[in-house]
Design a protein around this motif. Structure first.
Motif, PDB file in Angstrom:
ATOM      1  N   UNK A  22       0.805  -1.231   0.000  1.00  0.00           N
ATOM      2  CA  UNK A  22       0.000   0.000   0.000  1.00  0.00           C
ATOM      3  C   UNK A  22       0.834   1.276   0.000  1.00  0.00           C
ATOM      4  N   UNK A  23       2.157   1.145  -0.045  1.00  0.00           N
ATOM      5  CA  UNK A  23       3.061   2.307  -0.094  1.00  0.00           C
ATOM      6  C   UNK A  23       2.756   3.319   1.013  1.00  0.00           C
ATOM      7  N   UNK A  24       2.567   2.801   2.223  1.00  0.00           N
ATOM      8  CA  UNK A  24       2.168   3.698   3.313  1.00  0.00           C
ATOM      9  C   UNK A  24       3.257   4.712   3.667  1.00  0.00           C
ATOM     10  N   UNK A  25       4.487   4.456   3.223  1.00  0.00           N
ATOM     11  CA  UNK A  25       5.579   5.380   3.537  1.00  0.00           C
ATOM     12  C   UNK A  25       5.564   6.631   2.659  1.00  0.00           C
ATOM     13  N   UNK A  26       4.783   6.608   1.561  1.00  0.00           N
ATOM     14  CA  UNK A  26       4.737   7.765   0.647  1.00  0.00           C
ATOM     15  C   UNK A  26       3.309   8.278   0.470  1.00  0.00           C
ATOM     16  N   UNK A  27       2.450   7.986   1.425  1.00  0.00           N
ATOM     17  CA  UNK A  27       1.055   8.418   1.318  1.00  0.00           C
ATOM     18  C   UNK A  27       0.941   9.946   1.311  1.00  0.00           C
ATOM     19  N   UNK A  28      -0.112  10.451   0.694  1.00  0.00           N
ATOM     20  CA  UNK A  28      -0.408  11.886   0.686  1.00  0.00           C
ATOM     21  C   UNK A  28      -1.754  12.111   1.349  1.00  0.00           C
ATOM     22  N   UNK A  29      -2.117  13.363   1.511  1.00  0.00           N
ATOM     23  CA  UNK A  29      -3.389  13.681   2.167  1.00  0.00           C
ATOM     24  C   UNK A  29      -4.582  13.296   1.305  1.00  0.00           C
ATOM     25  N   UNK A  30      -4.356  13.014   0.007  1.00  0.00           N
ATOM     26  CA  UNK A  30      -5.446  12.631  -0.889  1.00  0.00           C
ATOM     27  C   UNK A  30      -5.506  11.131  -1.124  1.00  0.00           C
TER      28      UNK A  30
END
Length: 754
Positions: free
Chosen positions: A76-84
């Motif tokens: 889920x690429x939680x290390x590069x998540x954005x506010x959107x």
């Protein structure tokens, strides 16, 4: 080197008397921490939680959360998540993730969630997403991460095995949260033991490697067996003191946690921790001084020779030594009024060839005085040590293979009613006790109320040890001459003359003479005809003329005959609420009640109470019988609400049972029966099931059916949770119910996973 290690190394060179003097020197130099037992247990549980369990959980949690983090980074690429674009829910458990707890989002943006930094930078941040924000204040799985957060992580994340999560939840609710509430009254000996058993089970369930598990379990065992002894500083070595001081400082810091309830009780306990820290610092500072004193005592004691008076009790390094000595000193004071009768010589002769002797008889007939007197006679014998004790475990813990020991036990299987715990203790320890008795160097001298001794389960539990009993109601019944000789020790000569005329027509006991001697303006004839009625009349008047003294007597009843001075200083919230209810019920002004009642306490010593250290106890079990019966009749509802569970279990009987009862049993009228059962339901739900099943009413099927109805109103999960609790012997209620043959309740619990 530890102080006790130095003493041990010197022992082969010194006589027993000199060893005792050295021990006394170190003891007087160090002193003890003057804390209540419940406070000690609270502190020890806290120390174990924060110095043993929490470090173990940090090591256990970290690799599991790290692996979970790596998987979510890949999926889920939680290390590069954005506010959107971010993971709102953890899908396997449909848990909403708390992004307020990471990246300082709450402080920076408050309720503006659209501005939150959603990137999960490491496994520490991942764990915070599953917690409430106030619990996620740690920066790593280190000293900043406490037991509350670690247990919540395990409970809330599915990567941990279900069994581990369930036990973590039990540890949190039954131990950690109870500790955080700072209600020390909850920390009874039974709960203390059960908590350690739960901690041991939890460590085994999480499945760390064998070496680590053994180390952790060893640390838990050390706190369980030796923890409360750290309050007796003289028994500690300098290294151990330093270790405990470090742990206590950490515990004090932990009490700054926002999740700890901060009421007046909390602040009292925080003061206790600071007091402990100061005492430890004093100990470390003075260690060198004590070692010098020991050296001086060694040379000084050698010149004394053997002129020192022999001590009455066990060897110098026994932690109970001072308490034993105090109790035997009381025996000596009371022995001045003892009148020897045939039973004394017969018992001493019996003990020449036998190892266990038991005196049985009605309350007040002098059973305790007889065994105390014989115990003092054994002290006069060369080589014998006298040890007052209260259970078979104490016999086992004080046993020394090469010493001649006399153990003296009052009320061997309960004071007013049969004690289920005592029964279990004698049965569970019968094999080791028989082996010890078989060595021929120990003897047990005991007393028991006649009606208790005649119970079948008491006979079964004591049968392996007792071949003959000395019965004060038959063969050793007092003659008129003996009665008058005893009366002469307590009564004025004119009262003794009156007694001669009525000796055969009134109830007589040594206790009644003792009680009569404490009061003026009483008619001897009327008193001996009906002492309980005399006291009832006095207490009725007392309610009007001295309500504070009347209130004091009632307080002793609801606290089972014993109170500590601390009750009048800074009582915890539960006790304070209970006392305020008492004051309100008796129409006493709350603002000055405690101070005035405390003043009454001092004036009642010698008539109603005795003082032992900081403890006050009702002067005799018969007087307590009278008090319980009186207040049970006159304040039934309030006794049901406020008395300890032990008072209700031992001294009450439902009127609807229509059974024979002891003269002073408190009869619960039908209009109070629902209230009575509701009180037991409340106690069962707060982990007092084991105490509740020791109710004397449980012998009757009608009551057991009513008791069972309490559980039928509970959920299956609640029943399972309650059944997990164990007594001080490690047995849960299911095992005890089986042993008593309560089939209908056993069957119900079996269906519910007992």
């Amino acid at each position: 080197m530890a102080v006790h290690s130095i003493i041990s190394s010197l022992q082969p060179l010194l006589s027993q008397d000199i060893q005792g003097q050295i021990q006394a020197s170190t003891s007087s130099s160090t002193g003890t921490l003057d804390l209540d037992d419940d406070v000690k247990r609270w502190v020890v549980i806290g120390l174990c939680l924060h110095s043993v369990l929490t470090p173990a959980l940090r090591k256990y949690v970290s690799p599991i959360i790290t692996q979970m983090y790596n998987v979510l980074v890949a999926s889920d690429h939680i290390n590069t998540q954005t506010s959107h674009h971010f993971l709102r829910y953890y899908l396997p458990t449909k848990t909403k993730l708390n992004y307020e707890a990471i990246n300082n989002n709450k402080t920076l943006y408050g309720g503006q969630t659209g501005k939150y930094d959603r990137s999960v930078k490491n496994h520490i941040d991942l764990s915070k997403l599953f917690l409430q924000t106030h619990m996620a204040q740690y920066i790593a799985f280190d000293a900043t991460c406490d037991s509350s957060a670690l247990l919540a992580i395990i409970i809330n994340i599915d990567q941990f095995p279900l069994a581990v999560r369930e036990e973590a939840n039990e540890v949190r609710s039954s131990i950690r949260n109870c500790w955080a509430h700072c209600n020390v009254m909850q920390w009874t000996p039974g709960k203390f033991v059960a908590s350690f058993q739960l901690l041991e089970s939890f460590i085994k369930t999480i499945g760390v490697n064998a070496t680590e598990e053994n180390r952790i379990l060893g640390d838990i065992h050390n706190w369980k067996t030796n923890g409360t002894n750290f309050m007796n500083i003289s028994m500690l070595g300098a290294e151990l003191v330093s270790e405990i001081q470090t742990a206590t400082q950490a515990l004090t810091e932990c009490t700054q946690d926002d999740s700890i309830e901060t009421d007046s009780n909390f602040h009292r306990l925080q003061k206790q921790l600071i007091k402990i820290e100061k005492k430890f610092e004093e100990l470390k500072t003075n260690t060198g001084k004590w070692l010098m004193e020991i050296g001086a005592n060694v040379s000084g004691c050698r010149s004394i020779g053997t002129t020192e008076e022999k001590t009455l009790t066990h060897h110098a390094n026994c932690l109970c030594r001072d308490a034993h000595q105090f109790e035997v000193n009381l025996w000596q004071q009371q022995d001045s009024k003892f009148v020897e009768t045939d039973i004394v010589n017969d018992m001493i002769k019996f003990l020449e060839t036998k190892h266990v002797a038991v005196v049985i008889g009605a309350s007040g007939m002098g059973k305790s005085s007889i065994i105390h007197h014989i115990g003092l006679k054994f002290y006069q014998k060369e080589g014998w040590t006298v040890i007052p004790c209260h259970s078979p475990q104490e016999i086992i813990s004080h046993y020394k293979e090469d010493e001649f020991l006399m153990f003296v036990i009052d009320n061997i299987c309960g004071k007013y009613a049969v004690s289920g715990v005592d029964i279990e203790n004698w049965i569970n320890n019968r094999h080791i006790l028989k082996m010890m008795l078989g060595k021929g160097k120990i003897k047990i001298l005991a007393s028991c109320r006649l009606e208790i001794f005649n119970e079948e389960k008491v006979q079964i539990s004591l049968r392996p040890f007792i071949s003959y009993t000395f019965d004060l109601s038959t063969k050793y019944r007092l003659s008129s001459k003996e009665k008058l000789a005893i009366a002469g020790k307590y009564l004025k000569s004119e009262d003794c003359e009156k007694l001669k005329e009525i000796i055969e027509i009134v109830t007589f006991s040594p206790l009644l003479c003792f009680l009569f001697s404490k009061y003026e303006d009483l008619s001897l004839h009327e008193f001996l005809k009906g002492p309980f009625n005399i006291f009832c009349h006095e207490w009725d008047n007392l309610k009007v003329v001295d309500p504070h003294k009347y209130c004091l007597l009632f307080i002793f009843v609801i606290f089972n005959g014993t109170i500590n001075e601390s009750l009048f200083e800074e009582p915890n919230v539960d006790v304070r609420n209970k006392l305020e209810n008492v004051f309100e019920n008796l129409n006493i002004d709350r603002s000055s009640a405690l101070s005035q009642i405390r003043n009454k306490l001092h004036f009642c010593v010698g008539t109603y109470f005795i003082k032992i250290g900081k403890m006050y106890k009702v002067i005799h079990e018969k007087m307590f019988d009278f008090l319980c019966c009186y207040f049970g009749r006159n304040m039934t509802s309030f006794v049901i609400e406020s008395a300890t569970i032990e008072v209700l279990c031992e001294r009450t009987q439902l009127q609807s049972l229509h059974r024979c009862r002891n003269m002073y049993t408190v009869i619960i009228a039908k209009k109070y029966e629902n209230e009575y059962l509701q009180r037991f339901q409340k106690d069962i739900q707060t982990c007092s099931l084991y105490n509740s099943i020791n109710n004397v009413n449980m012998k009757y099927r009608i009551y057991r059916e009513q008791f069972l109805n309490i559980f039928k109103t509970m959920s299956k999960e609640a029943v399972k949770r309650i059944l997990k609790n164990k007594n001080e012997n490690g047995n849960n209620a299911f095992i005890t119910l089986c042993s008593h043959g309560y089939d209908e309740i056993v069957q119900f619990f079996y269906i519910h996973g007992g």
